[in-house]
Scaffold this motif. Structure first.
Motif, PDB file in Angstrom:
ATOM      1  N   TYR A  87       4.777  10.711   1.107  1.00 50.09           N
ATOM      2  CA  TYR A  87       3.553  11.246   0.483  1.00 50.09           C
ATOM      3  C   TYR A  87       2.850  12.229   1.422  1.00 50.09           C
TER       4      TYR A  87
ATOM      5  N   ASP B 256       0.828  -1.204   0.000  1.00 49.34           N
ATOM      6  CA  ASP B 256       0.000   0.000   0.000  1.00 49.34           C
ATOM      7  C   ASP B 256       0.863   1.255   0.000  1.00 49.34           C
ATOM      8  N   LYS B 257       1.856   1.315   0.886  1.00 53.89           N
ATOM      9  CA  LYS B 257       2.710   2.505   0.973  1.00 53.89           C
ATOM     10  C   LYS B 257       3.600   2.654  -0.264  1.00 53.89           C
TER      11      LYS B 257
ATOM     12  N   SER C  78       1.400   3.897  -3.080  1.00 54.09           N
ATOM     13  CA  SER C  78       1.027   5.274  -2.772  1.00 54.09           C
ATOM     14  C   SER C  78       2.140   6.243  -3.148  1.00 54.09           C
TER      15      SER C  78
ATOM     16  N   SER D 268      -2.361   6.742   0.528  1.00 54.68           N
ATOM     17  CA  SER D 268      -2.410   5.328   0.875  1.00 54.68           C
ATOM     18  C   SER D 268      -3.816   4.984   1.350  1.00 54.68           C
TER      19      SER D 268
ATOM     20  N   SER E 213      -0.353   9.119  -4.701  1.00 54.93           N
ATOM     21  CA  SER E 213      -1.764   9.096  -4.314  1.00 54.93           C
ATOM     22  C   SER E 213      -1.849   8.688  -2.849  1.00 54.93           C
TER      23      SER E 213
END
Length: 500
Positions: A376, A305-306, A309, A316, A314
């Protein structure tokens, strides 16, 4: 009379790191839990932001109808099918493609493992063509048991031991039951086996051992797994469903387009949240081994996920403030094993060829994912763009310090410049991927990438009209990191370039 001296009282209830990320701070001393996780200094120096009136969110609409959900799944499945076809076309091969996939033999893979007894010969499980018979659906076909089991064992030995997506005993039992009990077969178990085969052939290809046509075999089994995505997404939520989705996402990360991987990652995270894997309470009633498998699945999802991202710029899907799961316990002190011992390290550990030094790769990758999430949130999120230059400087310095602290915990034997001579060929792609991710993280922190138009313009002018680059670029550490990574990259076989 002199006034008594006291420790300065923080102006806020959150430290700088938690304040910038807008998450709850437990204010533990000398460092809060978030700063401990990021291995950074816990300070209260960042300037406060003026409060803004909150906008009321519109009321949530009615839940989507099942027909709409199924249409979405069918559209997603079509996108993934198209992606896998384009992946096959985009992969550079030294030899032309063959019309048929090669049959994997025992001589290629190795001796048949003895962990599970082979099903009885008269069960009618395989035919001359290598397809499984007797299943409820004619599409649930697999190679013969004697060919699949060595590949499964290779996955457990070389891939799952570093990234423990499946519990070995549970996976071996699933494969054995699939062949031994035809009437119990289901599409999700079939998809799980195909995902494992796809991951293995990709790893075999990257490791430079085994079959010469690993890409074709990997895509072949990936296509099979994604053909039943509707059953995986719409069936009764189980841990195996999440494992299948995470395996597919892992395969799709080799693509230049991360859109399908991001969409499937969202589905996987919603499933994981529904199973409660992000909380300690979900594993409180489970035995030790099952609880460990649930925890591993969550952290693998967290890493993916990270990473997606950061690469997609975008948000997470799962926020850090919603994580209530302990990290895997470090099993090595100071990265050193006992000299001359035959110790078998636990899950997620990579050792040098001589076994003298080991690294908890899984835990190291989780900590790097935490830094990726901060990149992010601190620099590229919508709310970060509204921060003052002073706040952004604090955020950048915090990220640089966190990445340097993370790097300092890696033993010299696993550094980018020296890993090729210390790590086995099967484990080297994992080390290369780790340093590729840290290099990409440093480039994004310094805004030194093709995404940054001004940075590209400055690079083209350098060293002429542009006497100096952007002061935040920290050019020298970035170049040094790139040179070390180039040494490691050269040691990876050409078939493995797609991973980087």
């Amino acid at each position: 009379m002199e006034a008594p001296t006291h420790a300065p009282t923080p102006l806020r209830k959150t430290c700088d790191k938690c304040y910038l990320r807008k998450i709850k701070c437990d204010r533990q001393q000398p460092r809060c839990s978030q700063c401990v996780a990021y291995m950074s200094e816990c300070t209260y120096k960042a300037p406060s932001r003026p409060s803004r009136p909150r906008k009321r969110r519109p009321a949530a609409g009615k839940a989507s109808e099942p027909t709409h959900m199924r249409a979405f799944v069918e559209q997603l499945q079509s996108q993934v099918e198209d992606l896998t076809k384009r992946l096959d076309e985009a992969t550079d091969r030294s030899e032309p493609q063959k019309d048929q996939l090669p049959v994997v033999t025992k001589a290629t893979i190795g001796p048949k493992p003895t962990l599970i007894m082979s099903p009885i010969d008269d069960s009618g499980l395989s035919n001359a063509g290598g397809s499984v018979t007797g299943s409820k659906s004619p599409r649930l076909n697999l190679p013969p048991f004697d060919e699949v089991m060595p590949v499964i064992q290779m996955y457990l030995d070389h891939f799952n031991s570093v990234t423990p997506l499946f519990h070995p005993g549970t996976l071996l039992g699933l494969v054995n039951d699939f062949y031994e009990f035809p009437n119990r077969r289901d599409t999700v178990s079939w998809a799980a086996i195909n995902v494992v085969l796809a991951l293995t052939y990709r790893q075999v290809m990257l490791g430079g051992v085994g079959t010469d046509n690993g890409t074709d075999l990997a895509l072949h089994h990936l296509n099979k797994a994604q053909s039943v995505l509707s059953d995986v997404l719409l069936g009764e939520p189980k841990l195996l469903h999440a494992q299948v989705l995470l395996g597919i996402v892992t395969m799709l990360q080799i693509s230049k387009s991360l859109q399908p991987a991001m969409v499937l990652m969202g589905a996987a995270m919603r499933l994981i949240r529904g199973l409660g894997l992000h909380t300690r309470a979900s594993t409180a009633h489970l035995d030790t081994e099952t609880a460990k498998e649930h925890t591993y699945v969550f952290w693998i999802a967290y890493i993916l996920d990270k990473d997606i991202s950061m690469r997609m710029r975008s948000p997470s899907i799962h926020g850090d403030d919603e994580v209530d799961v302990d990290m895997p316990v470090a099993v090595i002190n100071h990265h050193r094993g006992v000299h001359g011992s035959k110790k078998k390290f636990d899950d997620g550990v990579i050792a040098t060829v001589n076994g003298d030094v080991a690294m908890d790769f899984f835990l190291t990758r989780i900590r790097l994912a935490i830094v990726q999430g901060g990149i992010y949130d601190y620099l590229y999120s919508v709310r970060s763009q509204a921060r003052s230059p002073e706040e952004r400087n604090v955020a950048t310095s915090s990220l640089v310090n966190a990445l340097q602290e993370w790097q300092s915990h890696i033993a010299p034997e696993f550094d980018a410049a020296s890993a090729a001579g210390n790590v086995s060929p099967t484990a080297l792609p994992f080390i290369c991927s780790l340093h590729a991710t840290s290099f990409a993280s440093l480039a994004m922190i310094n805004e030194a990438s093709a995404w940054n138009r001004q940075w590209v313009i400055d690079i083209r002018k350098y060293p002429g009209a542009c006497a100096d680059l952007h002061p935040r670029s920290r050019w020298e550490p970035l170049v040094e990191h790139a040179r070390d990574f180039a040494v490691l990259f050269e040691s990876i076989p050409p078939s493995g370039y797609a991973l980087i």
